[in-house]
Scaffold this active site. Sequence first.
Site, PDB file in Angstrom:
ATOM      1  N   THR A  14       0.759  -1.202   0.064  1.00  0.00           N
ATOM      2  CA  THR A  14       0.186   0.097  -0.170  1.00  0.00           C
ATOM      3  C   THR A  14       0.885   1.478   0.111  1.00  0.00           C
ATOM      4  O   THR A  14       0.307   2.392  -0.474  1.00  0.00           O
ATOM      5  CB  THR A  14      -0.932  -0.174   1.348  1.00  0.00           C
ATOM      6  OG1 THR A  14      -1.811  -1.114   1.138  1.00  0.00           O
ATOM      7  CG2 THR A  14      -1.685   1.107   1.353  1.00  0.00           C
ATOM      8  N   SER A  61       1.292  -7.499  -0.854  1.00  0.00           N
ATOM      9  CA  SER A  61       2.013  -8.540  -0.198  1.00  0.00           C
ATOM     10  C   SER A  61       1.385  -9.634   0.073  1.00  0.00           C
ATOM     11  O   SER A  61       1.808 -10.817   0.631  1.00  0.00           O
ATOM     12  CB  SER A  61       2.822  -8.103   1.150  1.00  0.00           C
ATOM     13  OG  SER A  61       1.746  -7.773   1.964  1.00  0.00           O
ATOM     14  N   THR A  94       1.676  -4.534   4.167  1.00  0.00           N
ATOM     15  CA  THR A  94       1.408  -4.740   5.619  1.00  0.00           C
ATOM     16  C   THR A  94       0.990  -6.282   5.853  1.00  0.00           C
ATOM     17  O   THR A  94       1.078  -6.577   6.940  1.00  0.00           O
ATOM     18  CB  THR A  94       0.662  -3.458   6.189  1.00  0.00           C
ATOM     19  OG1 THR A  94      -0.698  -3.761   5.633  1.00  0.00           O
ATOM     20  CG2 THR A  94       1.317  -2.276   6.232  1.00  0.00           C
ATOM     21  N   ASP A  95       0.234  -6.729   4.652  1.00  0.00           N
ATOM     22  CA  ASP A  95      -0.473  -7.998   5.066  1.00  0.00           C
ATOM     23  C   ASP A  95       0.264  -8.949   5.522  1.00  0.00           C
ATOM     24  O   ASP A  95      -0.050  -9.888   6.315  1.00  0.00           O
ATOM     25  CB  ASP A  95      -1.391  -8.393   4.032  1.00  0.00           C
ATOM     26  CG  ASP A  95      -2.684  -7.285   3.593  1.00  0.00           C
ATOM     27  OD1 ASP A  95      -2.958  -6.573   4.731  1.00  0.00           O
ATOM     28  OD2 ASP A  95      -3.221  -7.326   2.588  1.00  0.00           O
TER      29      ASP A  95
HETATM   30  N1  ASP Z   1      -2.750  -5.268   0.802  1.00  0.00           N
HETATM   31  C1  ASP Z   1      -1.858  -4.643   1.150  1.00  0.00           C
HETATM   32  C2  ASP Z   1      -0.363  -5.290   0.960  1.00  0.00           C
HETATM   33  O1  ASP Z   1      -0.229  -5.971   2.024  1.00  0.00           O
HETATM   34  C3  ASP Z   1      -2.004  -3.849   2.245  1.00  0.00           C
HETATM   35  C4  ASP Z   1      -0.869  -2.930   2.633  1.00  0.00           C
HETATM   36  O2  ASP Z   1       0.127  -2.932   2.189  1.00  0.00           O
HETATM   37  O3  ASP Z   1      -1.383  -2.298   3.764  1.00  0.00           O
HETATM   38  O4  ASP Z   1       0.288  -5.213   0.224  1.00  0.00           O
END
Ligand code: ASP
Length: 326
Positions: A14, A61, A94-95
Amino acid sequence: MRKKHIYIIACGGTIAGKAASAEDLTGYKAGEATIEELLAAVPEITQYADVKGEQFCNIDSSNMSESLWIALAARVQNAADDDKINGIVITHGTDSLEETAYFLHLTVHTSKPIVLVGSMRPATAVSADGPLNLLEAVQAAVDPALGKVGVVIIMNGVIHSARFVEKTDTTHVDTFKSRQMGCLGFMQDGQPHIYQAPLRRHTDSSQLYCTGKEKLPPVAIIYAYVGMSPSLIQAAAIHAEGLILAGLGHGQMPDDIWEAVQQVERQGCVVVRASRTLGGIVSAVPKYASLLCADTLTPQKAKILLQLALLQTHDIEKIRYLFQEY
Ligand code: ASP
């Protein structure tokens, strides 16, 4: 004073996400902006360090893979071994951030700072959190003291150990927590303030390696619940060399599941009791004496440790020892 050299490895997420409008906080596409665009959004970084970056991958991710982990660990090790580089920052979704961080915490051998960072709001959002998070990651990575605590995640001004941190909220900015163990410290006035260090082995004291490997041994995670079928255990063990059972309470399971677990153990599958609760230790109990215990590791981190352990040995007692050390 000469500025430190920080190497940035960009993986997407993100923090590199773009949406059609500035108020869209969930319908964006992760992994769109390049490392050059991320750095251009935070020109202040150059006051703190000389930065160079590379685009390692540009993905959501949830598409992070074990083969990318192995390649990333090699890339990070390479950068860490370079005398001209003082610290490493990895931008990432973040995932699966906590899993990548723990994998690197165990497999990269260095005492230089390694900081993973992401954001909860896309780069295009009103009040995007990525630019400040990235600036703080670089401000932290220039401090050699950070290298002593292993791989860290810095988000929302808080410094977390890869060993303890978890994503705890689907969308809120304040999502990363170290729960019962506590964070390592905070970012304030452009500097890391560190108050504690993890005692378990990591980075330069880790004896786990994935160097030269193409694949990790397959390990599955099964979540226990009322009404679960023993066929889940049998099905998982067809492909997996190891199984993490995210059990009820203190790593408990229904008796028919215990039967199935003993059966797959006899077939050579290594089984670790973890817990679906979000705290505490899973320790040995007489009833499940043959099984390994995840200690305080979450199921997804116990999986990583078991995979790295299985690369080294299939001796259950040696693996049991690794779960006490890492
Ligand atoms: N779906 C995103 C990822 O993990 C969520 C994020 O980065 O906050 O790439």
